[in-house]
Design a protein around this motif. Sequence first.
Motif, PDB file in Angstrom:
ATOM      1  N   UNK A 150      -7.507-131.085  12.152  1.00  0.00           N
ATOM      2  CA  UNK A 150      -6.538-132.130  12.165  1.00  0.00           C
ATOM      3  C   UNK A 150      -6.622-133.142  13.029  1.00  0.00           C
ATOM      4  N   UNK A 151      -8.183-133.117  13.275  1.00  0.00           N
ATOM      5  CA  UNK A 151      -8.827-134.445  14.159  1.00  0.00           C
ATOM      6  C   UNK A 151      -9.460-134.996  13.226  1.00  0.00           C
ATOM      7  N   UNK A 152     -10.523-133.852  11.980  1.00  0.00           N
ATOM      8  CA  UNK A 152     -10.712-133.861  10.590  1.00  0.00           C
ATOM      9  C   UNK A 152      -9.899-135.436  10.037  1.00  0.00           C
ATOM     10  N   UNK A 153      -8.743-134.962   9.800  1.00  0.00           N
ATOM     11  CA  UNK A 153      -7.861-135.462   9.054  1.00  0.00           C
ATOM     12  C   UNK A 153      -7.200-136.737   9.302  1.00  0.00           C
ATOM     13  N   UNK A 154      -6.417-136.494  10.539  1.00  0.00           N
ATOM     14  CA  UNK A 154      -6.256-137.986  11.387  1.00  0.00           C
ATOM     15  C   UNK A 154      -7.265-138.956  11.489  1.00  0.00           C
ATOM     16  N   UNK A 158      -6.538-144.984   7.438  1.00  0.00           N
ATOM     17  CA  UNK A 158      -4.830-144.949   6.484  1.00  0.00           C
ATOM     18  C   UNK A 158      -5.180-145.620   4.790  1.00  0.00           C
ATOM     19  N   UNK A 159      -6.601-146.690   5.032  1.00  0.00           N
ATOM     20  CA  UNK A 159      -6.519-147.474   3.816  1.00  0.00           C
ATOM     21  C   UNK A 159      -6.678-146.486   2.640  1.00  0.00           C
ATOM     22  N   UNK A 160      -7.625-145.424   3.165  1.00  0.00           N
ATOM     23  CA  UNK A 160      -7.505-144.650   1.668  1.00  0.00           C
ATOM     24  C   UNK A 160      -6.157-143.608   1.350  1.00  0.00           C
ATOM     25  N   UNK A 161      -4.872-143.376   2.195  1.00  0.00           N
ATOM     26  CA  UNK A 161      -4.013-143.118   1.723  1.00  0.00           C
ATOM     27  C   UNK A 161      -3.438-143.531   1.506  1.00  0.00           C
ATOM     28  N   UNK A 162      -3.208-145.553   1.847  1.00  0.00           N
ATOM     29  CA  UNK A 162      -2.776-146.416   0.868  1.00  0.00           C
ATOM     30  C   UNK A 162      -3.235-146.460  -0.575  1.00  0.00           C
ATOM     31  N   UNK A 163      -4.669-146.542  -1.058  1.00  0.00           N
ATOM     32  CA  UNK A 163      -5.271-147.104  -1.750  1.00  0.00           C
ATOM     33  C   UNK A 163      -5.021-146.089  -2.682  1.00  0.00           C
ATOM     34  N   UNK A 164      -4.463-144.718  -2.168  1.00  0.00           N
ATOM     35  CA  UNK A 164      -4.342-143.967  -3.406  1.00  0.00           C
ATOM     36  C   UNK A 164      -2.976-143.808  -3.517  1.00  0.00           C
ATOM     37  N   UNK A 171      -0.118-136.699  -4.081  1.00  0.00           N
ATOM     38  CA  UNK A 171      -0.539-136.135  -2.957  1.00  0.00           C
ATOM     39  C   UNK A 171      -1.296-135.026  -2.950  1.00  0.00           C
ATOM     40  N   UNK A 172      -0.820-133.880  -3.932  1.00  0.00           N
ATOM     41  CA  UNK A 172      -2.133-132.610  -3.665  1.00  0.00           C
ATOM     42  C   UNK A 172      -3.295-133.243  -4.234  1.00  0.00           C
ATOM     43  N   UNK A 173      -3.863-134.593  -5.508  1.00  0.00           N
ATOM     44  CA  UNK A 173      -5.218-134.722  -5.592  1.00  0.00           C
ATOM     45  C   UNK A 173      -5.437-135.889  -4.576  1.00  0.00           C
ATOM     46  N   UNK A 174      -4.933-136.948  -4.039  1.00  0.00           N
ATOM     47  CA  UNK A 174      -5.452-137.464  -2.559  1.00  0.00           C
ATOM     48  C   UNK A 174      -6.004-136.445  -1.568  1.00  0.00           C
ATOM     49  N   UNK A 175      -5.297-135.410  -1.370  1.00  0.00           N
ATOM     50  CA  UNK A 175      -6.029-134.238  -0.524  1.00  0.00           C
ATOM     51  C   UNK A 175      -7.234-133.947  -0.968  1.00  0.00           C
ATOM     52  N   UNK A 176      -7.370-133.052  -2.927  1.00  0.00           N
ATOM     53  CA  UNK A 176      -8.185-132.340  -2.528  1.00  0.00           C
ATOM     54  C   UNK A 176      -9.404-133.465  -2.820  1.00  0.00           C
ATOM     55  N   UNK A 177      -9.291-134.662  -3.075  1.00  0.00           N
ATOM     56  CA  UNK A 177     -10.582-135.788  -3.596  1.00  0.00           C
ATOM     57  C   UNK A 177     -10.663-136.977  -2.869  1.00  0.00           C
ATOM     58  N   UNK A 178     -10.172-136.853  -2.073  1.00  0.00           N
ATOM     59  CA  UNK A 178      -9.788-137.669  -0.561  1.00  0.00           C
ATOM     60  C   UNK A 178     -10.362-137.138   0.268  1.00  0.00           C
ATOM     61  N   UNK A 179      -8.997-136.686   0.900  1.00  0.00           N
ATOM     62  CA  UNK A 179      -9.218-137.036   2.406  1.00  0.00           C
ATOM     63  C   UNK A 179      -9.846-134.974   2.879  1.00  0.00           C
ATOM     64  N   UNK A 180     -10.045-134.271   2.084  1.00  0.00           N
ATOM     65  CA  UNK A 180     -10.355-133.120   2.251  1.00  0.00           C
ATOM     66  C   UNK A 180     -12.660-133.166   1.585  1.00  0.00           C
TER      67      UNK A 180
END
Length: 277
Positions: A150-154, A158-164, A171-180
């Motif tokens: 959780x600490x790693x994800x937070x 947020x710029x990466x989430x906004x760009x996505x 959202x699933x693609x953002x999690x798989x290819x960007x956040x994780x």
Amino acid sequence: MADRIFTLALWLIAAMVTLAFAWLLGDILVKGLPAISWEFLSQAPSRAGRQGGIWPILVSTLLILSVAICIALPLGLCSAIWLAEFTRRDGPLGRRIGLVLDILAGVPSIVIGLFGYAFFSGFMGLGFSILSGGLTLACMMLPILVRTAESGLTAVSDDWRQAAAALAMRRSSVLRHVLLPAAAPAITAGLLLAIGRATAETAALIFTSGYVDRMPESLSDSGRALSVHIYDLSMNVTGGDRAAYGSALVLVSLIVAINLLANQLSLHWAKRKVTLT
């Protein structure tokens, strides 16, 4: 002057910790290396562990760890994703769940072992088995894994989430290819810490996986872990110190191998993060 004293105190503390670790590791190496041989690693124990080897015990240890990782990793990762991405970070629900996880991470292992004995071995009818021991270790690993993931994800900007979102990514693609991939070093570190605690655990496994030192035929069989074997040789078997030190050296080597593997994975994911950036 105050800064120099503080810096000197930190160096002294670090040196004391390093010396204590070096003394412990040196003691295990000096007394454990004479016991290591191909027969010790490939044979079953005999005469209550005084002779023979640790092959069935090593297999049981790896099976228990495999069960624990297979249960804890997906549950912990999904829980961390839910806490970091689908709940308010400053909301009351997230704070309460975080407090509960912190409390569970500090629960003594003997308490976790009694819970595993009552629930997995008794209520679920698994008895003394590798499956019961693995599920109990998974309960110990989950709080550490969830909090670090959780600490790693937070920590991901947020710029990466906004760009996505601007690119209309799901959202699933953002999690798989960007956040994780970005949070993979923290997830790996959490998994490493959890495995490190589970690998050396003794109290929880005495009540769940059992004492049997024969080769397990299935996950429902009882199996003795390396930590339990070391405890039994040291406390209950006269003349078992040599085999205990050899088993301790194998256990330390296993933990070091897991650390090296986790470091390699962290470096790999860190390179991917730099590439994404």
